[in-house]
Design a protein around this motif. Structure first.
Motif, PDB file in Angstrom:
ATOM      1  N   THR A 270       2.243   6.382  11.220  1.00 43.87           N
ATOM      2  CA  THR A 270       1.343   6.270  10.074  1.00 43.87           C
ATOM      3  C   THR A 270       1.713   7.331   9.045  1.00 43.87           C
ATOM      4  OG1 THR A 270      -0.278   7.763  11.103  1.00 43.87           O
ATOM      5  CG2 THR A 270      -0.541   5.400  11.489  1.00 43.87           C
ATOM      6  N   TRP A 271       1.516   6.954   7.771  1.00 42.40           N
ATOM      7  CA  TRP A 271       1.932   7.839   6.692  1.00 42.40           C
ATOM      8  C   TRP A 271       0.870   7.885   5.602  1.00 42.40           C
ATOM      9  CZ3 TRP A 271       6.013  11.054   6.644  1.00 42.40           C
ATOM     10  CH2 TRP A 271       6.965  10.868   7.661  1.00 42.40           C
ATOM     11  N   ASP A 272       0.749   9.053   4.994  1.00 44.40           N
ATOM     12  CA  ASP A 272      -0.060   9.198   3.798  1.00 44.40           C
ATOM     13  C   ASP A 272       0.671  10.172   2.869  1.00 44.40           C
ATOM     14  OD1 ASP A 272      -0.519  11.768   4.784  1.00 44.40           O
ATOM     15  OD2 ASP A 272      -2.509  11.282   5.530  1.00 44.40           O
ATOM     16  N   GLN A 273       0.077  10.444   1.709  1.00 41.07           N
ATOM     17  CA  GLN A 273       0.747  11.287   0.726  1.00 41.07           C
ATOM     18  C   GLN A 273       0.999  12.691   1.257  1.00 41.07           C
ATOM     19  OE1 GLN A 273      -0.937  12.943  -3.337  1.00 41.07           O
ATOM     20  NE2 GLN A 273      -0.331  10.803  -3.606  1.00 41.07           N
TER      21      GLN A 273
ATOM     22  N   THR B  30       0.839  -1.190   0.000  1.00 47.25           N
ATOM     23  CA  THR B  30       0.000   0.000   0.000  1.00 47.25           C
ATOM     24  C   THR B  30       0.878   1.244   0.000  1.00 47.25           C
ATOM     25  OG1 THR B  30      -0.085   0.168   2.415  1.00 47.25           O
ATOM     26  CG2 THR B  30      -1.742  -1.234   1.343  1.00 47.25           C
ATOM     27  N   GLN B  31       0.275   2.390  -0.313  1.00 47.29           N
ATOM     28  CA  GLN B  31       1.030   3.634  -0.273  1.00 47.29           C
ATOM     29  C   GLN B  31       1.537   3.920   1.135  1.00 47.29           C
ATOM     30  OE1 GLN B  31      -0.412   7.137  -2.345  1.00 47.29           O
ATOM     31  NE2 GLN B  31      -1.851   5.895  -3.537  1.00 47.29           N
ATOM     32  N   GLU B  32       0.703   3.674   2.123  1.00 45.88           N
ATOM     33  CA  GLU B  32       1.111   3.932   3.510  1.00 45.88           C
ATOM     34  C   GLU B  32       2.363   3.134   3.859  1.00 45.88           C
ATOM     35  OE1 GLU B  32       1.557   3.579   7.763  1.00 45.88           O
ATOM     36  OE2 GLU B  32       0.994   1.921   6.429  1.00 45.88           O
TER      37      GLU B  32
ATOM     38  N   TYR C  23       5.469   4.608   1.889  1.00 39.35           N
ATOM     39  CA  TYR C  23       6.006   5.815   2.511  1.00 39.35           C
ATOM     40  C   TYR C  23       6.714   5.489   3.827  1.00 39.35           C
ATOM     41  CZ  TYR C  23       3.052   8.430  -0.781  1.00 39.35           C
ATOM     42  OH  TYR C  23       2.472   8.946  -1.913  1.00 39.35           O
TER      43      TYR C  23
END
Length: 241
Positions: A124-127, A88-90, A93
């Motif tokens: 936790t990470w997002d864009q 996943t993107q999370e 990253y």
């Protein structure tokens, strides 16, 4: 026929010891030049299985500080998407930031180092959070350089990594806030067309092909290295090498 035990020249595991790496001098210089240019240029390293893509990326990460001036301006990390859990993107990253955490330049003030470490230690990470980190590093005059192996793995997950994911990476690159050195078996532009991913991100890269092999002088260096390691070669084997 020469057996594997008789000849040291066979495709083995990734080379992690810089003293055992031979060749690719011109390409390593190109990587350094692209890194230190006024506008860093992202690169796609292309080569079939066992042509040395992983070894090249690791060697660059392990030796770039010896090849360029002001190496503390860069945070250079290696990540293989074949081994990392980046479904996943999370997770992507998070894997990037965890790798960066161990490569913060020592020349920074303690206050800046602590600030960067605090940001990188997020769970936790997002864009958005990733972009804020990259822009903060740019404000500190630091350029993250992500050497990512097996990048084509992401293209197999279109639902998790849609066009806007790649568009965002291009935005960061165009902002001179990020540089990518991506290794893949085929050109990323060709992969994107096969997978019908239309982002302009894939038109961005200067491609360098590893399929051509070593130059004659680099092959001689490889033979000499084998002798120095105690694997002396007969005249016949040297000719074959």
């Amino acid at each position: 026929m020469v057996s594997k035990s008789d000849c040291p020249f066979y495709a083995g595991s990734t080379i992690t010891d810089p003293s055992l790496f031979v060749g690719r001098r011109d390409l390593l210089k190109i990587l350094c030049d692209r890194l230190t240019g006024v506008q860093p240029t992202s690169i796609n390293i292309v080569g079939r299985h066992r042509t040395g893509k992983s070894s090249l990326l690791l060697h660059f990460v392990n030796t770039y500080h010896q090849r360029i001036a002001n190496a503390d301006r860069f945070i250079v990390i290696y990540l293989s998407l074949q081994n990392a859990a980046c479904e996943t993107q999370e997770r992507f990253y998070r894997a990037i930031t965890q790798a960066c955490l161990g490569n913060i330049p020592s020349g920074l003030t303690s206050e800046v180092q602590e600030n960067i470490q605090t940001r990188l230690a997020e769970l936790t990470w997002d864009q958005l959070k990733f972009n804020e980190l990259i822009q903060f590093l740019k404000q500190q005059q630091l350029l993250p350089v992500l050497c990512i192996d097996n990048f084509e793995e992401l293209l197999e997950r279109k639902e998790q990594f849609p066009n806007n994911f790649y568009d965002n990476l291009r935005f960061l690159i165009d902002s001179n806030a990020l540089m990518l050195i991506l290794a893949s078996r085929e050109k990323l532009d060709d992969y994107s067309k096969k997978k019908q991913i239309t982002s302009d991100f894939f038109n961005l890269f200067h491609c360098h092909d590893l399929n051509e092999g070593l130059t004659p002088s680099e092959a001689e260096e490889l033979v000499a290295l084998a002798n120095s390691l105690g694997n002396a070669l007969s005249s016949e084997l040297q000719k074959h090498a």
